[in-house]
Design an enzyme around this catalytic site. Structure first.
Site, short mmCIF file in Angstrom:
data_model
loop_
_atom_site.label_atom_id
_atom_site.label_comp_id
_atom_site.label_asym_id
_atom_site.label_seq_id
_atom_site.Cartn_x
_atom_site.Cartn_y
_atom_site.Cartn_z
N SER A 83 -84.29 -22.88 43.79
CA SER A 83 -84.23 -24.02 42.88
C SER A 83 -84.81 -25.28 43.52
CB SER A 83 -82.77 -24.31 42.53
OG SER A 83 -82.09 -24.81 43.67
N GLY A 112 -82.11 -26.92 45.80
CA GLY A 112 -81.99 -26.23 47.09
C GLY A 112 -83.19 -26.47 47.98
N GLU A 137 -90.79 -22.88 47.46
CA GLU A 137 -91.26 -22.63 46.09
C GLU A 137 -90.06 -22.91 45.21
OE1 GLU A 137 -90.99 -21.33 42.90
OE2 GLU A 137 -91.44 -19.24 43.40
N CYS A 168 -89.77 -17.48 38.10
CA CYS A 168 -90.26 -18.83 38.43
C CYS A 168 -91.41 -19.21 37.51
CB CYS A 168 -90.79 -18.87 39.85
SG CYS A 168 -89.68 -18.20 41.06
N GLU A 217 -87.02 -27.65 34.89
CA GLU A 217 -86.82 -26.23 34.63
C GLU A 217 -85.40 -25.92 34.15
OE1 GLU A 217 -87.25 -23.80 38.15
OE2 GLU A 217 -87.87 -22.06 36.98
#
Lengths: 525, 525
Positions: free
Chosen positions: A241, A244, A264, A301, A392
């Protein structure tokens, strides 16, 4: 194989104190055994072992490392049905998907093994001496990529094999010549243990130093922080995420010695459907797009979270069609309870934005942590005024944005931040008419797709699974495909070295027959 | 050419309000004219112009950019004696050095022009489609490096041409396809104006968009901060001190959108003289090393600031010899008053450490801001216990460290942080006997030199002027040599694109005849 729940300090196993357990998201059943959260002392032991092992592992030849990577693949396959069963239990993902993902994981190991056997990835460069040059003699200068050191890697939950213990981050770090301390994702600890066992076995079989690979468990944020802060860790790989990834990035930059982080962090992967394509293929696109949004319960993702159309008869018909298709899609089990809660909260957050309305909702299929497909719609104006709409929402949802005018579509494109992918559905006429749009979008993503869908990331040499911030913390690389190896290496230059002391890749005789840049000319023996 | 002291907002000139002036460090005379510190509005205008220009400049072909870089070189040469004179006045560096540095700067522009004409630097990769592949069709995927966007570059003071306005950072950014906003170093503002004029003239001649290059002045830290914080700036290049580089790095990471920073922050460049070399060539090394330490008044990032020897008869003789040589070296004018003060303070700081003593001091040659050569010595034990001894003292000084035992020498090597260079003077026997030392040192620097000196950085394809933190903020690149271009580019992937919409580098016909990785095989048409 009996799971022990213990951390891997190289080949040694260690665990005591605090534990946690996995849960089957389809049944909400708690799974045995208990897994031991790594203590700071255990993480430290793993890192120190990785640091000692690095002194030997860094000098393994490409062929030795290739054999090792292939041995990992063989050991994973040898786990057989046990791995598939544990993995489906821990993730709620269907067996066919896990079998496919295992194939991808093993294929990835083989691809990097090929890269190492071929050997040219080190970017060897040689500039030969010219003692007669005036005003000063020209020295003999050579350089190539060398590994950074022990790397800390954080596994993702959504690909329990391909982006986890033996996933792309681990493989590219090991291929580069780095040793790895892997932080297991707590959502599938049993799968992690099985795969870590496979790697440790491969370490033994291939004669790699003990400590080349370690794995630690941790549900708390502290375990990860301890790993990122450890002075012997020289780089970080992360897939997960934004929250994170960004916190790890910040932590790494606060160190006395900052280290590179490739995080990522996902994105909303805008899909632009241009007018002629919409009018010619609207029906087909609506079905395919609905499938791309909801495939794997939207837990990718590269899930298309934004869909952009210009207002027209075609767009009205498209929305009507996708609404119907979407309403018939049934929900699926999400990876964890937390992920399902975040998804529901995310959809609610979007719904609460003034100007956003629900276009369609899928059907609830029943038990476990179901993610119910959700399709929302809004206008370009609303999107332009509310930056949170670009964030997201991980799961099977998407937001259709209708632009009243072409300028609004361009304004949306210009406003976009970094994404992993941007997709265009377009005819040749569309692409010519919207050439300035393509130029803008090229600056917004790691991968541009025409007349396809962003889900499904091909593992190959040319893949870029990356993109400008906030899609990743460093747009200059990728976490999928062979280019990922460069994240974990740096150029080292050797000036005036005798032949025998040079790495094989830089010796005149070019024993590995790799491609090299010799005095500015690309040469291959 | 009459200097105006004004900032360059592309080709427009702007300045009002606060000013500063250059100073001749050899005479302490203040030099005309006054230079206008850029206001936030001016910096903003420059960045916005760079951002608009980027939309056009990013799509210039390699040949167009190569012509542009060569035109810059021609315009610099056309400045003739005026540039050389102003530059010597502002820096106190001798004319021959400035002429040599101009040659290096123009050579660097030509080298990057060659790189662009050849074209393979973009790392083009093509994986062709296989619609028949099972279980899923394989898409057509292609990727290559593309420019990051407008780049902010901070010039160094010690190379008023080669690491300044048209220096390595600017050239590699322009070559990558980025537009540049250059922050002029306040120590040589007139030189900066002359060279900026040359670049702006080249922009016009070559038909590049206005705003491809801008230059702003600023003595205060705020001007630089404003540039680093500007949301349209996408990367930073910096050459200078640790304090300056680290603060820019931190600032860039605090942004809402963090951006990559390549800061070259200098180092102390340890030189290990191994026993047999010391005994066979001690006399020669003592003279050459003294010259390397004091050359250019020690104002090089690669100046050898630490010298390591094992205690022996040879080391005693060596220290005696270098002491004599050093005592005869005369001081030279340093670049600025501030630099001279920092140097004096730095040497004092070293002297005050218990266990450090002065071995030799050069002669004071007289007027201006003289940097008096200073050679200090200590033991490995003192060094191991006092980490500040590894910090750079910018100027003509060095610290000789004697290790009582071989283990102490290894301990020093292991303790070293990142450096730009590490040098070994060694015979073949030495290198065999100290193989573990070489292995350790390879992990500490960007460039390893055997039987040479770190000063004198060859501009070539294989050069690495970089190294682990704190030598730079990112060890994965270099600021000298053609590899520097990759700092300012990121891979972009094109999936399912029609041929006509692909960049030339990725089209099947390979019109530029570059080397490409096609389905994993390196091909050249």
């Amino acid at each position: 194989m009996k799971l022990t729940g213990k951390n891997f300090i190289g080949s040694e196993r260690s665990g005591s104190g605090k534990t946690f357990q996995a849960e089957n998201p389809a049944t909400c059943a708690v799974l045995s055994p208990e897994f031991f959260e790594a203590t700071p002392a255990e993480i430290n032991a793993a890192v120190e072992k990785a640091s000692v092992a690095f002194q030997e592992y860094r000098d393994k030849t490409g062929i030795q490392k290739a054999d090792f990577l292939e041995a990992i693949g063989e050991q994973i396959v040898a786990l057989g049905a046990e791995l598939i069963q544990r993995c489906t239990e821990e993730t709620g993902l269907p067996e066919a998907r896990i079998i496919g993902e295992r194939g991808r994981t093993v294929g990835q190991l083989k691809l990097f093994a090929q890269l190492l056997r071929e050997g040219s990835w080190v970017d060897a460069r040689i500039d030969t001496a010219d003692p007669a040059r005036l005003p000063l003699p020209k020295p003999d200068v050579r350089s190539m990529l060398r590994p950074l050191g022990p790397v800390g890697i954080f596994g993702a939950s959504n690909f329990p094999l391909a982006f986890s213990v033996a996933g792309g981050d681990t493989v590219s770090a090991l291929a580069a010549g780095c040793t790895v301390v892997f932080k297991a994702h707590p959502a599938h600890p049993g799968t992690c243990e099985l795969v870590a066992n496979a790697i440790v076995e491969a370490v033994k079989i291939s004669g790699m130093p003990d400590g080349t690979f370690s794995m630690v468990y941790g549900k708390s944020i502290e375990a990860g922080q301890f790993l990122v802060r450890h002075p012997l860790i020289k780089a970080i790989g992360f897939t997960g995420s934004y929250v994170g990834g960004k916190s790890i990035f910040d932590e790494a930059n606060k160190r006395a010695e900052p280290i590179p982080v490739f995080a990522e962090m996902g994105s909303t992967n805008p899909v632009f459907i241009l007018p002629e394509a919409l009018s010619q293929r609207g029906e087909q696109i609506s079905s395919e797009l609905a499938a791309s949004i909801t495939q794997g319960v939207g837990q990718f993702c590269t899930n298309p979270g934004l869909v952009l159309v210009e207002e027209s008869e075609g767009s009205t018909a498209f929305k009507k069609r996708i609404k119907n298709v979407f309403g018939d899609i049934t929900s699926g089990v999400m990876l964890t309870h937390g992920m399902q809660e975040n998804f529901s909260r995310g959809v609610e957050r979007l719904q609460k934005v003034e100007g956003v309305r629900v276009l369609a909702t899928g059907k609830n299929a029943g038990d476990g942590y179901q993610g119910i497909p959700s399709l929302l719609e809004t206008t370009a104006n609303t999107f332009l005024n509310e930056h949170t709409l670009e964030e997201e929402v991980f799961g099977p949802s998407s937001l259709i944005i209708t632009a009243a005018k072409r300028e609004d579509l361009m304004a949306v494109a210009n406003k976009l931040s970094g994404h992993l992918t941007v997709t265009l559905h377009a005819t040749e006429n569309d692409l010519k008419e919207f050439s300035s749009l393509v130029s803008v979008l090229e600056q917004k993503a790691g991968r541009l797709i025409i007349n396809g869908y962003p889900t499904g990331v091909e593992v190959c040499h040319s893949m870029v699974h990356g993109g400008p911030f906030p899609a990743t913390s460093d747009s200059r690389s990728t976490s999928v495909g062979t280019r990922a190896i460069t994240r974990f290496a740096r150029p080292v230059c050797y000036q005036g070295f005798p032949q025998w002391l040079l790495p094989a890749e830089l010796q005149d005789s070019n024993p590995n027959k790799i491609s090299r840049l010799v005095n500015g000319n690309l040469q291959r023996d």
